[in-house]
Structure formats: C-alpha cells, structure tokens
Design a protein around this motif. Structure first.
Motif, short mmCIF file in Angstrom:
data_model
loop_
_atom_site.label_atom_id
_atom_site.label_comp_id
_atom_site.label_asym_id
_atom_site.label_seq_id
_atom_site.Cartn_x
_atom_site.Cartn_y
_atom_site.Cartn_z
N VAL A 189 0.85 -1.20 0.00
CA VAL A 189 0.00 0.00 0.00
C VAL A 189 0.88 1.25 0.00
O VAL A 189 1.99 1.24 0.52
N GLU A 190 0.38 2.28 -0.61
CA GLU A 190 1.04 3.59 -0.56
C GLU A 190 0.50 4.29 0.68
O GLU A 190 -0.71 4.39 0.86
N LYS A 191 1.41 4.73 1.55
CA LYS A 191 0.95 5.28 2.82
C LYS A 191 1.72 6.56 3.13
O LYS A 191 2.90 6.66 2.82
N GLU A 192 1.02 7.49 3.75
CA GLU A 192 1.67 8.76 4.08
C GLU A 192 2.34 8.65 5.43
O GLU A 192 1.73 8.18 6.39
N PHE A 193 3.62 9.00 5.51
CA PHE A 193 4.35 8.92 6.78
C PHE A 193 4.84 10.30 7.18
O PHE A 193 5.23 11.10 6.33
N ARG A 194 4.79 10.57 8.46
CA ARG A 194 5.34 11.83 8.94
C ARG A 194 6.78 11.52 9.34
O ARG A 194 7.05 10.75 10.25
N MET A 195 7.72 12.14 8.63
CA MET A 195 9.11 11.79 8.80
C MET A 195 9.72 12.53 9.99
O MET A 195 9.15 13.51 10.47
N PRO A 196 10.88 12.08 10.49
CA PRO A 196 11.49 12.72 11.67
C PRO A 196 11.76 14.22 11.42
O PRO A 196 11.71 15.02 12.36
N ASP A 197 11.99 14.60 10.17
CA ASP A 197 12.26 16.01 9.91
C ASP A 197 10.96 16.80 9.70
O ASP A 197 10.94 17.88 9.15
N ARG A 198 9.86 16.21 10.13
CA ARG A 198 8.54 16.84 10.12
C ARG A 198 7.95 17.02 8.71
O ARG A 198 6.92 17.65 8.55
N THR A 199 8.62 16.49 7.68
CA THR A 199 8.00 16.49 6.36
C THR A 199 7.09 15.27 6.29
O THR A 199 7.19 14.35 7.12
N THR A 200 6.25 15.20 5.25
CA THR A 200 5.49 13.98 5.03
C THR A 200 5.98 13.35 3.74
O THR A 200 6.43 14.04 2.82
N LYS A 201 5.88 12.02 3.73
CA LYS A 201 6.41 11.31 2.58
C LYS A 201 5.47 10.14 2.30
O LYS A 201 4.98 9.48 3.23
N ILE A 202 5.20 9.88 1.00
CA ILE A 202 4.41 8.70 0.63
C ILE A 202 5.37 7.53 0.45
O ILE A 202 6.31 7.62 -0.33
N ARG A 203 5.15 6.48 1.22
CA ARG A 203 6.03 5.31 1.08
C ARG A 203 5.20 4.08 0.73
O ARG A 203 4.03 3.97 1.11
N ARG A 204 5.84 3.15 0.03
CA ARG A 204 5.18 1.90 -0.36
C ARG A 204 5.56 0.84 0.67
O ARG A 204 6.74 0.54 0.84
N VAL A 205 4.58 0.31 1.40
CA VAL A 205 4.91 -0.64 2.47
C VAL A 205 4.03 -1.89 2.40
O VAL A 205 2.92 -1.86 1.86
#
Lengths: 665, 130, 259
Positions: free
Chosen positions: A607-623
């Motif tokens: 699934v493509e999922k939105e993650f809140r990254m440690p640097d406070r950006t958001t990123k779509i990752r495939r998990v």
C-alpha cells in the motif's frame, strides 16, 4: 513484568519415561531462570494431569507454562485450553516435544535425558518472550466445492447437500460417474455397478442444492478456509446445456463415426458429437472439437440442422466462472498406469492383452461387445484366459518402473472377473497368477475362496514372466512356485491387473490448493490415523482414491466422512483465526516486494501510505500490509524480508534466537 | 567369529551387488528363465538360498552352468533384485576354488567344430574358468 | 565422418561378413570406421561380479583410445557391444571399480567413462538416420519378409544398454524397413538362443533355437538377421528353417549398385 514459568514433564507411560529420566529433566528445568515450578507426571494430558497444571497456575501465579510431552500436533490445543481455563492466555503455552523428537528416536537414556533438558530449556527461553495473543474471527461462506464427479465426489456432494448446504461438483468429463460407471459388477456382492451408481447420479443431478459443472476444470484457487475463491473453466462443449434435451438425434446422425470411444477405453468408436453413455448426468451432448468437421473446417453443420431444440452452438467459447466456497473437497480419483514399461506382457503387441478395466467393458452389457466376452482381435470366444496380478504394483524403486505400493483393489476384482467368466462361460479355463492374494475386507476372503473352490478358477502362486503373441495364441510363460515348475499356457486372452495411480490433474490441483502430496502424488492426510479425510491445509478435504487406493465401500465411507467434516465446518458462522500471523514494521519496510513474492497464500499486498518523517515532512512510502485473515503463519516472508521488517506473532525472530541460544548454551 | 557359510554369503552378496532381501518371492525370474527346465535350482531359489545362507547345495549344483546370463530375469524383476548376478557370484565362488575350473584348454577341443565362432570359446572360458 | 571401430576377435575370423559389410556400407553411407590399434578381445561376456578387474581391462583400453581420439567408439558384434557398454557404465558409475582399474593401468590418464559407445545400428538410427538410408537403398529387397533376431546382448540389462525398448524393440525392424524389406515381428526375437552354452549344453541350445526358429517361421519370416556371430552360429547349426544373415549383409545388399 518478570515471567513466572511452570514446567510440566510428561512420562507418557513408558513412551517417554523409558528413555528419558523424567524426574531429572524436571529437576534440571526447575533450576532455569524464570521457572518457579517444575514437576513430572505420568500422563499430563489426563484429567488429573491437567488439574495439576491448573492448580499450579493458580497457586504459583504462573504467567506461562512449558509442557514437555508429545508433539504439539497431538496436544498443544489440549494444554492451551487448560491454561485458558486457569486464567492465563492460551498462547502463553509452549510444548517441548520430548517424545517424537527425543524418546522415540534415542536408545541411550543419558543421551535422551540430556536432549530432553535442552529441548525444555529452549521452550522456556521462548515462553519467556511470549506475549498474549487474541485470535480473531473470520466469516464462513456456506457453500462447498467438490472437485471430481466419480462415486467419491457424488457421495460427498449428496451428503453435504442433505445437510442443507449448497455444493458444486466440478467434473472434467462431459458426465459425472467416474470409473464406477465403467465397471460391470461390484465385489463382493456382484451387484451391477450401474444399478447402484446411476440412481446416485440422478439424485445429484436433480438435487436443488447441488450444481454440476461438467466438462469443467478448476483453474485457480485463492483465499483460505471458509473463504476460498475458485475459478472454474467451463470448456466449450458447443452445445447449450440449458436447451439440449439429450434426445441423442445428433449423436446418431453425425457423419464422423470413427472417434475412439474413451468410455469403452478405445475398444469401439463414437461420433464427433456424443453423449458418453445412456445414463449420463447431465444428459447433454458434447461436440469433440478435434473431430467435428464443422469446427475443423467449417463444413457440415448437420447436427445444428437436426437439433429441434436449437442447442448446437459452434461459436461457444470456454467460460470462466468465479465462485466463493467455505470448503473444498478433492475427489480426483485414479487411473490404471500405462503398460509401456511392462511390455514383456505384450500389451502393445497384441490386442488380446488387455487391462482389467478393459475387461470390465468387455463384460458389460453396454460395452463394445454388448456384454458378450469376445476377444478384441477376432471377436472369438476366448477359451483360455490368463489373469496376471500386481502388474506395476509392489515394484521396488530400483526396478525403475511401476509403483511401490499395493494397489489394493486388484485381488478382489480379479477374483470377480475370474468368477464371472467361469459362471457365464463354464467351458473357459481361467488361470490367475498371484504373488499374494490380499483380501482384508468384509466377506472378501470368502468371495475369493468361492472363485477357487466353487468356480474352479486355477489360482497359481507365481508370476508370468513373458507373453509372446504367436499366431492366434498368446504364449504365456510363468512360474508355479508351489509345484516348482515353469508353466507354458497357450492363452486366448491375457488380462493385466495394472497398478492404479492418482489422476494426472491431482498434482496441479494440489499446488493450487497448497495441499501436500506424497511421492506417489496421493494427497496426504492431516494425520494418517486420526484425521484421515482432512488435508493439512485447513478447509481442504479428501475423498476417494486421490488419497490412496481404495475400493467402492471404502470410498463411499470416506466420502461420507469428508462430507461430515465439511458440514462441521460450514455449520459455523465464524471461525477462530490463527493469531500467529505475520506483521510488518512499516518503518523498517523498504518496499522491496520480496515478501509478497514468496507468500504462498497471497496474504501480502503493498500500500502507498503517508508517513510523517522525523524532519517533520510527510512522505508517501510503499509498504507491505498483511491480511491477517489470509495469512497462515508459515513464516516464508520473515525469511525473505531483507530489512527485518516482517515478523511472526508467536514465532518472532527474537523468540527463535532465544531458543537457538538456549540449545547452544 | 563368522562361520564359513556366513563369510561365503557375505562374499556373494558383495560381489553380486544384489540385494537379495528385496525379493518378494513372486517367482517372475523363474517364470521367464529360458534355462528353467535344465536347472535343479531355479533363479528364485538362488536368491532365496543366498538370503537364508543355504549356499552349499548351490555351489555343488550343475545349475550354476545352465544360466545363460541373458538378463531376462534382471530386466523383468519388479524388485530390482538382479538374480543373474546372484547366480554369477555363486558360480565364481565355486570356480575360484583350487582345481574347480570347469573348462580347460586341453578339454575344450572336443566341443569345437569348424564354424564355431571365437566368441563362443572365450565366453565359455570366462564363464567356466578362473 | 569418422568413428573409432572395435571389431572384436570373431569379426576377424568366423564372422568376417559381419565386419566387411559393415565397413563397406559405412562408406556408402558417408562414414568411416577406423580400427582401434592393437585391440584385444573383450572376453565375449561381461563378468557381472564387481570384484572382477582383469576381465574388463581390454574394454577399458579400447574406451581410452576413443577418449584420446575424441570420437565415439563403434561396435558391430552384440557381444563386444554388451561388454564394452557395461564396462563403460561401471567406469562411469562405480567409483571404487574405476579407481582400481585406473590404478592398475596407471598410465597417467585416468578414465571415468568419458567415451561414447555406439552400436553400428545406433549410428544408423541416431547419426545417419533411417530416412537417409532409405533414400540410398535400391529396392532389391522389396517384399522380402525378414525377422530381426535381437537375442539378449544388445538389449539387456536395459538400464545400462539403453539400446531400445527391451521388450518391444524396433531398431532392426526400422533398418529392415529402410532397406526396403518388410519386417516380421515374432514373440521370441528378444529371447536367448543359448549363447555360450553351445559348447557344453548343445541340447539346451538346440531347444532354445528351435523355439526361436518356430516363432519366426510361424510369423512368416523368410530370413532372419542378427548382429551376433554366436546367435547366428547357434541358429544355423541347429537347423534353422530360414537363412540367418548378419544385419550388415542385408544392409549391404540394399545399398549395392548392382541389383
């Protein structure tokens, strides 16, 4: 929280105690860190043994238990229930198998004891890391699929339908009936096979709970117990089943008459459009595309012109149907093996050397000779018949041909053939060459003795070594071990009791079902004695010869047993799921798809999922995402995962490592 | 200490490379043997008697020299027992003993005619003589 | 196309026809047989005992010559073929046996069954092709009913020989067909003629040959062909009803220019 572990060492009578010093095991394991209670007992699975576990859990406030006993396949469920009854989570139970994996395979008591202690330690190390798990629930589709429409499949379907459930039969041939429809009489009562089979075929055809997909094959199986999704290919028969009345006019008028008739094993011919036999179910014509002139080169069309119902459709195409099922029964049956590698019996060299199944057709009123025993080469009455048993059965792997097992049915059907021949044609000499006569079954030995004593069949202990076609005769050379003689018989007909083997469709089907098979391509049972009609794959059941050679009474009994297991499953609205399933750490997953590719159950999707990254950006990752209802907990994904994201509840990497450490300590 | 008979049995099993215990006593070897009627002990009996260690009678039997090594029994045996190899091993056990040569260069002449191929003579020597 | 050729002792003496027609036919079919230098007799029969070394050395030497020449070894005589093929199989598959043989020969070039062994008939079938042979045949044999007599040595043990279906072979029949004649199938074509028992047990051999001859005659054979000098001797000596030829003679007849 500090774990408080209890250890229970079972004697299993002398099964374990004879080769393992059980009290020494209890004493040693009692000293392991985390263990607060350790005791041995004669039968841990007995009521008294279970009460002892329950009392210890309460009294010592145990958080987890280890039972050193037999295989978890025997009693894991028992002890989980015991633990649950005493108030701890059933998944806080570990079994150390000190019977199958220890006492039964060791002779030396010191060695056995040492190994039992090591196995116990490993289980303790694991249980210390166990976490309580809760099993979920999965719904059940209340419909069953039976693959194969022989007597096994028909009986299973009838019994399931009787209990009120919908059931579909998939049969690759144009009609149900299978091998039994080809048989003449049945042992040991000699009732006519058709007379007892065709009413069941009609019942199956008319039962509103049963749907028959004839001339059809299973092409894919997905899902899991209670929730299978199956694709069925309905092969084009070029006849509209809903319109065809089975009048048979097309099958009489079709100009192509030289097609080998498979129902009579090629001993006569049929037309290109055909109904396999008079009592076929469904009674619908089928056009053979390999021979039909219209389908081959667009010339003819006679059947279409003749058909009053307008059922002929040359444009019909294969059709894929997708259905959902809660349970699947394999009933794919058997075939006689090819005689290619046994040509010392001259099967390929003479028409008058035939297999026993061909003999059935020669004796059958609906067969190629109308039930008159005539030899195929010249249609004369055979005066001397030699039956050869065990052709291709009981062969050693070293011989490079045949099957290692006994085909089980041959002794009895050969006695039947010999008896029927002598009854109908008393002037015929009948010889049966046998290695052993195996007749374990009700009224079976009596039947065989009747053939020898009342019907005067010559039973010869020995084997035929060579059959030479010589003019109109078959020169048979064999040994008579009792007389210590080599016999030379000029026979008119030789009948080979060919070994039987699983149908060729069974192997690809087993792959689709993820059901296991043995080296002979028979389906394996979940337990050879205690769960004989279940496959190890949940929701898949076994009926008839696909599980091993068996005769009609045994097949019918097993068919009923498989049906009752199916009914037992389908009568639940929901099933308890296995909580020991895979799960993925989304932060560690690198999206590589390795797990998805190895998963045999198609339980993993990405699934493509939105993650809140440690640097406070958001990123779509495939998990990876595991469907816990589909996952069977096999663990293939945990091994394939390169990043260590995949893990298994109840069998985590940490737990396995702890076990290995404990063993190597 | 192993008995002489036991040693003989082991030797025959080793040199033949045949596993006599695999035999299921179907008698197919004897059913197909072209020399059956000339033999006192038949192929299945060779296999059985070696299995049970009753080898002495075989060593002294004319049957040893009736086997044609045609391999019909080997090819047709459903158990892969290779009876012809058992017969050959027993025959070798017999002719390897001192003075047990069946055929001698002096004695062969009486069997010969003008047409007999060399192959027959060398084969017979190989079978009957150490 | 060249092959190394192992004629064996009988083909130099009593079975010269088998040899001569094999060589001549080969040339007509576009291949040449180069005789192994100073070949030794194969011994006629393969001793099955796995502790027999000396009796198999002659075969190993011929096989080594083929390995060194880098071409297959071709045999014509059934007996030679059986012995050499079985020896090659043992050298390839029985490490203990091969080790003993190699240490005995000890010429710095160990042998482990690398050479390919073809019977002449296999060359015809697998390398030349019977359809090609058919094109070159003259039709002189048209209508002749000929039975193939295989005996045992070409076919068995089938797991080692891998020659043809041991119970229903067709290679000689296919050759007969290619040569323009009509093959006759009869039941006893793959049963033993009595072989080397010819010396000591003439009665046994007479009985065996009688059975084979009867079987061939009943099936209508006008002649028999074989690849084995001993089979031919036994059948002829015991009064075969039909002429017994070497298969190479038949082939040669079919291939010759003058009809």
């Amino acid at each position: 929280m500090q774990q408080r572990i209890g250890v229970f060492v079972c004697h299993c009578g002398t099964n374990i105690a004879a080769t393992v010093d059980v009290s020494a095991v209890a004493a040693a394991l009692g000293r392991e860190p985390g263990v607060v209670f350790a005791r041995d007992y004669q039968y841990m699975c007995s009521q008294a043994g279970q009460d002892m576990i329950k009392d210890a859990i309460k009294e010592y406030k145990l958080t987890g238990i280890v039972v050193c006993s037999c295989s978890p396949r025997m009693h894991e469920a028992t002890f989980r229930k015991t633990a649950a009854a005493a108030g701890i989570n059933p998944y806080m139970v570990e079994i150390a198998n000190i019977r199958e994996q220890c006492s039964w395979i060791h002779k030396d008591k010191d060695e056995g004891t040492e190994k039992a202690i090591i196995l116990g330690r490993a289980a303790i190390a694991k249980v210390c890391l166990n976490v309580p798990l809760t099993a979920g629930e999965i719904p059940v589709t209340k419909r069953a699929l039976v693959i194969g429409g022989g007597i096994a499949g028909i009986q299973t379907a009838l019994d399931i339908a009787d209990a009120g459930f919908e059931v579909d039969i998939v049969e690759k041939k144009p009609t149900i009936g299978g091998k039994m429809a080809q048989l003449d009489k049945t042992f040991p009562t000699l009732d006519c096979a058709a007379c007892i089979l065709t009413p069941k075929m009609v019942d199956a055809g008319q039962n509103e709970k049963i749907h028959i997909y004839s001339y059809s094959e299973v092409v894919s199986v997905g899902g899991f117990v209670g929730n299978f999704t199956v694709q069925i290919k309905k092969k084009a028969r070029y006849v509209d089943e809903t319109k065809c009345t089975g009048c048979g006019l097309c099958t009489e008028k079709c100009p192509v008459k030289n097609v080998p008739n498979e129902f009579n094993l090629g001993m006569d011919t049929r037309h290109a459009v055909y109904i396999p036999f008079a009592q076929a179910v469904p009674k619908v014509a089928t056009i053979d595309p390999n021979y039909c002139l219209m389908l081959k080169n667009g010339k003819c069309g006679l059947c279409s012109k003749l058909c009053g119902a307008g059922a002929i459709n040359y444009k019909q195409e294969d059709e894929i149907i997708e259905n959902k099922y809660g349970a699947i029964v394999a009933a794919t049956g058997y075939n006689p093996i090819s005689m290619d590698k046994f040509d010392e019996f001259a099967y390929s060299q003479s028409k008058d050397v035939i297999t026993s199944l061909e003999f059935e057709r020669l004796m059958n009123a609906a067969g190629p000779t109308g039930g008159v025993l005539l030899r195929p080469s010249d249609n004369e009455h055979p005066k001397t018949i030699v039956f050869v048993q065990c052709v291709g059965s009981r062969c050693s792997a070293d011989a490079g041909k045949g099957k290692e097992y006994c085909s089980k049915i041959c002794c009895m059907y050969t006695a039947k053939h010999a008896m029927l021949t002598r009854e109908k044609y008393p002037d015929t000499d009948v010889y049966v060459f046998y290695i052993d006569v195996r007749t374990p079954g009700k009224n079976f030995d009596e039947f065989y003795r009747r053939a020898a004593e009342q019907y005067g069949v010559h039973y010869i202990k020995g084997m035929v070594g060579k059959v030479s076609p010589e003019g109109k005769k078959l020169k048979v050379r064999g040994s008579d071990l009792i007389a210590d003689k080599q016999l030379h018989i000029d026979a008119d007909l030789v009948v080979l009791a060919a070994a039987i083997e699983p149908d060729k469709t069974a192997r690809p089907l087993a792959t689709m079902l993820t059901a296991s098979m043995d080296t002979n391509d028979f389906f394996t049972e979940a337990h050879p004695k205690l769960r004989p009609v279940e496959s190890p794959t949940a929701g898949v059941f076994l009926s008839g010869c696909c599980q091993g050679p068996k005769d009609i009474p045994e097949t019918v009994a097993q068919a009923g047993a498989a049906a009752s297991k199916v009914i037992g499953l389908l009568c639940h609205d929901k099933l308890t799921a296995n909580p020991c399933v895979a799960h993925s750490d989304e932060w560690m997953c690198n999206g590589c798809s390795s797990c998805e590719n190895v998963c045999p159950y198609h339980a993993i999707t990405y699934v493509e999922k939105e993650f809140r990254m440690p640097d406070r950006t958001t990123k779509i990752r495939r998990v990876a995402s595991v469907n816990p209802a589909v996952c069977q907990g096999c663990g293939a994904c945990t091994v394939a995962c390169p990043s260590g994201a995949m893990d298994l509840f109840g069998f985590s990497g940490k737990q396995i490592s702890a076990e290995v450490d404990a063993i190597c300590r | 200490m192993k008995s002489k008979n036991e040693l003989l049995r082991e030797n025959i099993i080793r040199t033949s490379g045949a596993d006599v215990k695999k035999c299921m006593k179907c008698g197919k070897c004897s059913g197909t043997c072209p020399s059956y009627d000339e033999m006192e002990y038949h192929p299945h009996q060779f296999v059985y008697m070696v299995e049970t260690g009753d080898i002495e009678p075989l060593l002294n039997s004319e049957s040893l020299y009736k086997c044609l090594t045609c391999f019909a029994c080997v090819d047709r045996c459903p158990r892969g027992v290779q009876p012809a190899k058992v017969v050959e091993a027993v025959r070798l056990a017999a002719i390897r003993q001192q003075g047990k040569n069946r055929l001698t260069p002096d004695g062969v002449e009486k069997y010969l005619d003008d047409e007999i191929p060399q192959q027959a003579i060398v084969s017979a020597f190989r079978k009957y003589t150490k | 196309m060249k092959f190394l050729y192992y004629p064996g002792c009988t083909l130099k003496n009593k079975a010269k026809d088998l040899d001569i027609y094999a060589r001549e036919s080969a040339l007509k079919l576009g291949f040449e047989l180069i005789e192994v230098d100073e070949f030794q007799c194969c011994g006629g029969v393969f001793t099955t005992a796995n502790d027999e070394i000396a009796t198999k050395l002659a075969s190993v030497r011929a096989l080594k010559a083929a390995k060194a020449a880098g071409v297959p070894l071709v045999t014509v005589c059934s007996a030679c073929h059986n012995v050499i093929k079985q020896t090659n199989y043992a050298m390839k598959n029985d490490a203990e046996f091969a080790d003993k043989v190699n240490r005995y020969i000890n010429d710095g070039d160990d042998y482990h069954g690398e050479a390919e062994v073809y019977h002449y008939l296999e060359v015809l079938r697998d390398i030349i092709g019977f359809d090609k042979i058919k094109e070159k045949c003259n039709g002189a044999l048209k209508g002749k009913k000929i039975g193939a007599y295989y005996g045992c040595l070409l076919l068995r043990p089938s797991s080692v020989m891998g020659f043809d279906d041991p119970e229903n072979p067709r290679i000689i029949e296919d050759m007969i067909k290619a040569a323009g004649a009509a093959p006759v199938i009869y039941g006893e074509r793959n049963e033993c003629c009595g072989g080397y028992a010819a010396l000591e047990e003439p009665a046994l051999v007479k009985k065996r040959c009688g059975i084979i001859d009867e079987s061939a005659k009943a099936a209508g054979a006008e002649a028999l062909v074989t690849a084995c000098p001993l089979c031919r001797y036994n059948l002829v000596k015991n009064g075969a009803n039909v002429p017994v030829l070497y298969f190479t003679e038949l082939l040669h007849k079919a291939l010759s220019e003058e009809i």
